[in-house]
Design a protein around this motif. Structure first.
Motif, PDB file in Angstrom:
ATOM      1  N   CYS A  77       0.846  -1.197   0.000  1.00 25.20           N
ATOM      2  CA  CYS A  77       0.000   0.000   0.000  1.00 25.20           C
ATOM      3  C   CYS A  77       0.885   1.251   0.000  1.00 25.20           C
ATOM      4  O   CYS A  77       1.825   1.348   0.799  1.00 25.20           O
ATOM      5  CB  CYS A  77      -0.885  -0.009   1.237  1.00 25.20           C
ATOM      6  N   HIS A  85       0.248   4.021   1.191  1.00 26.07           N
ATOM      7  CA  HIS A  85       0.077   4.835   2.393  1.00 26.07           C
ATOM      8  C   HIS A  85       1.202   4.579   3.393  1.00 26.07           C
ATOM      9  O   HIS A  85       1.986   5.460   3.686  1.00 26.07           O
ATOM     10  CB  HIS A  85      -1.288   4.567   3.042  1.00 26.07           C
ATOM     11  N   ALA A  86       1.291   3.370   3.926  1.00 25.51           N
ATOM     12  CA  ALA A  86       2.294   3.077   4.949  1.00 25.51           C
ATOM     13  C   ALA A  86       3.098   1.827   4.625  1.00 25.51           C
ATOM     14  O   ALA A  86       3.769   1.281   5.495  1.00 25.51           O
ATOM     15  CB  ALA A  86       1.626   2.938   6.316  1.00 25.51           C
ATOM     16  N   GLY A  87       3.010   1.380   3.377  1.00 21.26           N
ATOM     17  CA  GLY A  87       3.850   0.269   2.951  1.00 21.26           C
ATOM     18  C   GLY A  87       3.409  -1.089   3.446  1.00 21.26           C
ATOM     19  O   GLY A  87       4.156  -2.066   3.319  1.00 21.26           O
ATOM     20  N   ARG A  88       2.196  -1.164   3.969  1.00 22.18           N
ATOM     21  CA  ARG A  88       1.710  -2.451   4.476  1.00 22.18           C
ATOM     22  C   ARG A  88       1.143  -3.285   3.329  1.00 22.18           C
ATOM     23  O   ARG A  88       0.814  -2.785   2.260  1.00 22.18           O
ATOM     24  CB  ARG A  88       0.605  -2.201   5.515  1.00 22.18           C
ATOM     25  N   CYS A  92      -7.530  -1.469   1.181  1.00 22.70           N
ATOM     26  CA  CYS A  92      -6.397  -1.898   2.003  1.00 22.70           C
ATOM     27  C   CYS A  92      -6.902  -2.268   3.395  1.00 22.70           C
ATOM     28  O   CYS A  92      -7.626  -1.499   4.040  1.00 22.70           O
ATOM     29  CB  CYS A  92      -5.363  -0.775   2.097  1.00 22.70           C
ATOM     30  N   ALA A 123      -5.296  -2.388   6.104  1.00 20.62           N
ATOM     31  CA  ALA A 123      -4.644  -1.710   7.233  1.00 20.62           C
ATOM     32  C   ALA A 123      -5.426  -0.478   7.686  1.00 20.62           C
ATOM     33  O   ALA A 123      -5.815  -0.375   8.850  1.00 20.62           O
ATOM     34  CB  ALA A 123      -3.202  -1.336   6.873  1.00 20.62           C
ATOM     35  N   HIS A 124      -5.661   0.473   6.765  1.00 20.23           N
ATOM     36  CA  HIS A 124      -6.331   1.720   7.160  1.00 20.23           C
ATOM     37  C   HIS A 124      -7.432   2.117   6.181  1.00 20.23           C
ATOM     38  O   HIS A 124      -7.894   3.255   6.207  1.00 20.23           O
ATOM     39  CB  HIS A 124      -5.326   2.876   7.273  1.00 20.23           C
ATOM     40  N   GLY A 125      -7.807   1.215   5.290  1.00 19.06           N
ATOM     41  CA  GLY A 125      -8.994   1.435   4.479  1.00 19.06           C
ATOM     42  C   GLY A 125      -8.847   2.253   3.215  1.00 19.06           C
ATOM     43  O   GLY A 125      -9.854   2.665   2.643  1.00 19.06           O
ATOM     44  N   ALA A 126      -7.638   2.482   2.728  1.00 18.78           N
ATOM     45  CA  ALA A 126      -7.512   3.177   1.436  1.00 18.78           C
ATOM     46  C   ALA A 126      -8.186   2.339   0.349  1.00 18.78           C
ATOM     47  O   ALA A 126      -8.098   1.107   0.364  1.00 18.78           O
ATOM     48  CB  ALA A 126      -6.045   3.401   1.097  1.00 18.78           C
ATOM     49  N   PRO A 147      -6.324   7.517   3.074  1.00 24.18           N
ATOM     50  CA  PRO A 147      -5.177   8.324   3.472  1.00 24.18           C
ATOM     51  C   PRO A 147      -4.136   8.567   2.383  1.00 24.18           C
ATOM     52  O   PRO A 147      -3.279   9.429   2.557  1.00 24.18           O
ATOM     53  CB  PRO A 147      -4.575   7.537   4.646  1.00 24.18           C
TER      54      PRO A 147
HETATM   55  S1  FES Z   1      -1.220   1.017   4.800  1.00 21.27           S
HETATM   56 FE1  FES Z   1      -2.912   0.890   3.437  1.00 21.27          FE
HETATM   57  S2  FES Z   1      -4.272   2.418   4.102  1.00 21.27           S
HETATM   58 FE2  FES Z   1      -2.576   2.550   5.482  1.00 21.27          FE
END
Ligand code: FES
Length: 115
Positions: free
Chosen positions: A52, A54-57, A76, A78-81, A94
């Motif tokens: 992702c 956003h934060a590489g997850r 995603c 992790a945080h819903g992107a 995000p």
């Molecule tokens: S790592 Fe995917 S939305 Fe934050």
């Protein structure tokens, strides 16, 4: 596995991906093993790095388990992107305006290959 082996070996059989569904595979790209998210759209398959912006997850909540929104976007875990399954663009969340890194694929003889 070298890159040349990776490009000649199929990643997965097309029939193992439900139409409109996802699969996760690993492939040698630029000398590294990378997790990829594959999305099947009829006889076509699109793919992106399973990272992702956003934060590489990873995008999946468990290996190969990806979320799809009611609007038909990849979400995603992790945080819903949310990402367009047409072009990998982040359409909400995000990292809106960023995009997944596309991996060119081709389908031959019922198998999915790196292009
Ligand atoms: S790592 Fe995917 S939305 Fe934050």
């Amino acid at each position: 596995m070298s890159v040349s082996e990776a490009t000649t070996s199929p990643l997965i059989a097309l029939e193992r991906i439900a139409d409109g569904g996802f699969a996760e595979v690993e492939a040698g790209i630029d000398g590294d093993f990378e997790s990829l998210v594959l999305y099947r759209d009829g006889d076509a398959v699109r793919g992106w790095l399973n990272i992702c912006p956003h934060a590489g997850r990873r995008l999946d909540w468990a290996p190969g388990q990806f979320l799809k929104s009611k609007a038909g976007d990849l979400v995603c875990a992790a945080h819903g992107a949310s990402f367009s399954l047409q072009d990998g663009a982040c359409v909400a969340g995000p990292c809106k305006g960023d995009r997944l890194r596309a991996v060119p694929l081709e389908v031959r003889d019922g198998q999915v290959f790196l292009a």
